[in-house]
Design an enzyme around this catalytic site. Structure first.
Site, PDB file in Angstrom:
ATOM      1  N   THR A 126       0.869  -1.193   0.007  1.00 17.29           N
ATOM      2  CA  THR A 126      -0.164  -0.054  -0.102  1.00 17.29           C
ATOM      3  C   THR A 126       0.804   1.264   0.124  1.00 17.29           C
ATOM      4  O   THR A 126       0.765   2.017  -0.769  1.00 17.29           O
ATOM      5  CB  THR A 126      -1.035  -0.275   1.236  1.00 17.29           C
ATOM      6  OG1 THR A 126      -1.739  -1.361   0.916  1.00 17.29           O
ATOM      7  CG2 THR A 126      -1.657   1.144   1.227  1.00 17.29           C
ATOM      8  N   SER A 137       4.661  -6.866  -1.957  1.00 16.54           N
ATOM      9  CA  SER A 137       4.721  -6.973  -0.454  1.00 16.54           C
ATOM     10  C   SER A 137       5.107  -8.408   0.067  1.00 16.54           C
ATOM     11  O   SER A 137       4.991  -9.244  -0.878  1.00 16.54           O
ATOM     12  CB  SER A 137       3.427  -6.301   0.264  1.00 16.54           C
ATOM     13  OG  SER A 137       2.693  -7.640   0.325  1.00 16.54           O
ATOM     14  N   CYS A 182      -9.385  -6.024   2.283  1.00 16.35           N
ATOM     15  CA  CYS A 182      -9.306  -4.653   2.583  1.00 16.35           C
ATOM     16  C   CYS A 182     -10.671  -3.985   2.665  1.00 16.35           C
ATOM     17  O   CYS A 182     -10.838  -2.930   2.948  1.00 16.35           O
ATOM     18  CB  CYS A 182      -8.305  -3.890   1.933  1.00 16.35           C
ATOM     19  SG  CYS A 182      -6.678  -4.525   2.028  1.00 16.35           S
TER      20      CYS A 182
END
Lengths: 403, 379
Positions: free
Chosen positions: A74, A201, A327
């Site tokens: 993010t 990530s 999310c």
């Protein structure tokens, strides 16, 4: 087999024990600050960072100088999009992205619209892929960035990255891809694909949470981003803040493991996924969402018509699955990704994302098949809609009367 | 003797209790706290428990704590969001703030968002309160960023007085507490501050995690977008074990604070007296008294010597790790902006020694004896 079984590897993955083993010394003996340049504790930490940077770079075919460590995908998405917008604002203010992107990209773009950006949100076709001609048509002389994700987090669809990059470059725009779901699962090569910036990530590939990276191309062209966090000038000034040494070391190890094991692992996972999918689509009125040819090997998103979505999740309590992105899963809204493929709210609600992973066994997949079938059949038995459907009533033509 | 670590202002070794807590979370709660299934709900419980622990220690509501990737992010979030969201056109800071604050404010100044005033500091790094009051009085609503303790010289600032002054002039007050969090009690029911920041690795917690406290009287927008995490204030999957480790480290810090403070202060005072006795011409940068300086930091100024740059090198060879200044800028050859800011004599080499509960008197003895030899050999 431990219950509930975990089939939500797109939300996060359990850490590989080999990753934790690599991290441990950096918690204990090698605890230094990697920016401490005049003593051994600092050097040991820096060495760990340097090695991890090579491991991370190698997985995506980059040079280690092109890796900027962040706190996760993010932050990397934010840095890429805002960083390019600010750095290239003399050149233009137009960004092209797509409606099925992750919130980290969409919310950042929406924020930039308030700061003067003009953003085009490309639609997707029924199979989740963008139309390349539409992309090209959307480009203007003000377009500075095309931001299209590599593999979708909800349906696993893989966009034609190479072609998208070529179109962007033909018109002098940069190409950024959020590759959080793809890196480590399928071969990603920033040179072959023509990628200028790429975010990913650790925790989506059996590494730790709280660490990620942004790839920023240094040659042909040399890409620059404006820092979004200022301070000590770490990461060549592009991202300040004391480096999360154990996290980065773990991320590096996770990348290496993915690189070495990807070929076999993706075969194993796609076989399991195909088994799951083949079996569940024997249920009447069940549909696989997204293009089945261009898709990540470990994801299956299936809609079960005439099943009440919430009931389905409740009935599958021995399985950790998701009806969409983690999310956004706290909200009761149906998945915007599925809706953009043309699914109705009801069908989007009765869709399940199965995300297989490194620790998923065949036994678990068999259990998932059995449980899902049982749940779907049970809920349909209770459903008047299903009854009507079975009686041959075309539900789309029924005029409902409110009481 | 194993290597001596006297660079605890750069980072601290992690506490074993903290590490065990983190391992426990890694092994048993790997879920994404935003997932609604059992794995996710368990992870969410860990997250909210950590937030409650932190909030309880600082005497605030859990809704006022926002976890970040560290102190730098927290500082940037407070400064950038507050200035942009509140249309602030003027900011006040000192030239001796940490770069996470200084460079962020300078970037905003360069972008034309604000004009920046530097409040004066004296030769020991104390903020000139009259000057601050003048600046507050002669400018429209200001954003004030003044740290609680300087990371290089340890001088403490009276943040209660600054909070009062800022409140009197309606200014927004951000206080970088990265060096003091976990080392002093922070009672936020009493302190008039809008933002304070924390980095767990400065008090035996993990790297890569910190938090921003936001006073409920002020509203800001996120700096990192994408997802509903941290109540829509900070997108990104939470660093769950990091956060659990942070909470544990802060809990331990508060539990043992008085004892550790007394112990470390004793070490520092002892080092001061030993240095004065044994190393001719030694002086100190910044305040050194227990009331006016951070007990974990001692900045020593050595007499002018020909081979000054060999000092740190020789200490390292002797197995002693310390620093010439902030780790965040120690890779550069530029002198310390803090020492320049207090107009220290640039010819006198300075070394920052910073202590933790793991240091011992024997380590201080050894360090002072080595300093005595090294400094005499380099003159």
């Amino acid at each position: 087999m431990n219950l509930p079984i975990y089939l939500d590897n797109n939300a996060t993955t359990p850490m590989d024990p080999r990753v934790l083993d690599a991290m441990v010394p950096y918690f204990t003996q090698k605890f230094g600050n990697a920016a401490s340049r005049n003593h051994a504790f600092g050097w040991a930490a820096e060495e760990g960072i340097d090695y991890a940077r090579e491991q991370v770079a190698k997985l995506i075919g980059a040079n280690e100088k092109e890796i900027i460590f962040t706190s996760g995908a993010t932050e990397a998405d934010n840095l890429a999009i805002k960083g390019v917008f600010e750095m290239y604002k003399e050149k233009g203010n137009h960004i092209i992205t797509c409606v099925t992107e992750h919130k980290a990209v969409l919310d950042t773009c929406k924020h930039l619209e308030k700061a003067g950006a003009s953003v085009t949100y490309l639609p997707v076709k029924e199979d989740g892929l963008i139309d390349l001609q539409e992309l090209e048509n959307a480009i203007t002389d003000k377009t500075i960035l095309v931001s299209i994700m590599y593999g979708n987090n909800e349906i696993g669809v893989i966009q034609p990255i190479k072609e998208i990059a070529a179109i962007a470059h033909k018109h002098g725009a940069l190409f950024f891809t959020d590759a959080t779901q793809a890196v480590g699962k399928i071969p990603v090569d920033v040179i072959a694909d023509g990628i200028d910036l790429l975010a990913f990530s650790g925790h989506k590939m059996y590494g730790p949470k709280g660490v990620g990276a942004l790839y920023v191309r240094r040659k042909n062209p040399r890409v620059k981003v404006t820092a979004q966090m200022d301070g000590g000038g770490h990461e060549r000034g592009m991202r300040s803040g004391t480096l999360n040494v154990p996290g980065i070391v773990g991320f590096g190890k996770a990348c290496e493991l993915c690189r070495l094991e990807m070929a076999e692992e993706s075969k194993r996972l796609s076989a399991l996924r195909d088994k799951l999918e083949a079996s569940l689509t024997t249920l009447e009125e069940s549909y696989v969402n997204g293009n089945r040819e261009f898709r990540l090997p470990h994801v299956a998103n299936i809609s079960f018509k005439y099943v009440e979505g919430e009931g389905l999740m409740m009935a599958m309590k021995d399985m950790a699955v998701s009806s969409g992105s983690a999310c956004t899963s706290a909200s009761l809204e149906p998945s915007y990704v599925l809706k953009s493929l043309g699914l109705s709210d009801d069908l989007a609600h009765s869709s399940i994302r199965f995300g297989l992973g490194r620790f998923t066994t065949e036994e678990e997949v068999d259990f998932a098949i059995e449980q899902t079938k049982k749940a779907v059949n049970h809920l349909r038995d209770l459903s008047p809609l299903w009854e009507m459907f079975k009686e041959g009533i075309d539900l789309d033509k029924v005029e409902w009367v409110e009481h | 003797m194993p290597r001596i670590y006297l660079d605890n202002a750069a980072t601290t070794p992690i506490d074993n209790e903290v590490l065990q807590e983190m391992y426990n979370v890694m092994e048993t709660h790997f879920g994404n706290p935003s997932s609604i299934h059992a794995h996710g709900r368990e992870a969410r419980t860990v997250l909210e428990k950590a937030r409650k622990t932190v909030a309880g220690l600082l005497k605030v509501s859990p809704a006022e704590i926002f976890f970040t990737s560290g102190g730098t992010e927290a500082d940037n979030m407070a400064i950038r969001s507050a200035i942009v969201d509140h249309g602030i056109r003027h900011a006040i800071t000192t030239r001796i703030e940490h770069h996470a604050v200084l460079h962020t404010l300078q970037a905003l100044e360069k972008a034309g968002s604000i004009s920046l005033s530097f409040v004066g500091v004296d030769a020991k790094g104390n903020v000139n309160m009259e000057h601050l009051q003048d600046l507050l009085a002669t400018n429209e609503r200001s954003f004030v960023s003044l740290m609680q303790a300087n990371n290089e010289i340890g001088t403490l600032t009276d943040i209660e007085a600054i909070g009062e002054l800022c409140s009197q002039y309606g200014a927004i007050y951000h206080c970088d507490t990265v060096q003091t969090m976990g080392h002093y009690h922070h009672d936020l029911r009493k302190l008039k501050v809008h933002f304070i920041t924390c980095a767990a690795h400065k008090f035996h917690g993990p790297k890569g995690t910190g938090f921003l406290y936001v006073n409920p009287a002020i509203r800001i927008n996120p700096m990192i977008y994408g997802g509903a995490q941290e109540r829509n204030m900070r997108g990104g999957t939470e660093n769950l074990y990091g956060i659990a480790g942070l909470a544990k480290a802060l809990e331990i810090a508060y539990r043992d604070m008085d004892q550790h403070q007394a112990y470390i202060q004793e070490l520092k005072s002892y080092m001061i007296s030993r240095l004065v006795e044994d190393v001719p011409g030694v002086e100190f940068n910044g305040e050194i008294g227990p009331e006016k300086s951070l007990y974990t930091v001692l900045n020593v100024s050595f007499p002018v010597m020909e081979m000054a740059d060999m000092l740190l090198f020789n200490l390292d060879i002797s197995g002693i790790s310390c620093s010439g200044g902030s780790a965040c800028s120690s890779g550069t050859n530029i002198g310390s902006h803090v020492l320049e800011g207090i107009v220290a004599n640039p010819d006198r080499p300075a070394i920052r020694f910073s202590f933790s509960k793991f240091n011992t008197r024997e380590e201080i003895d050894f360090t002072v004896s080595r300093l005595k030899e090294i400094s005499s050999s380099l003159i």
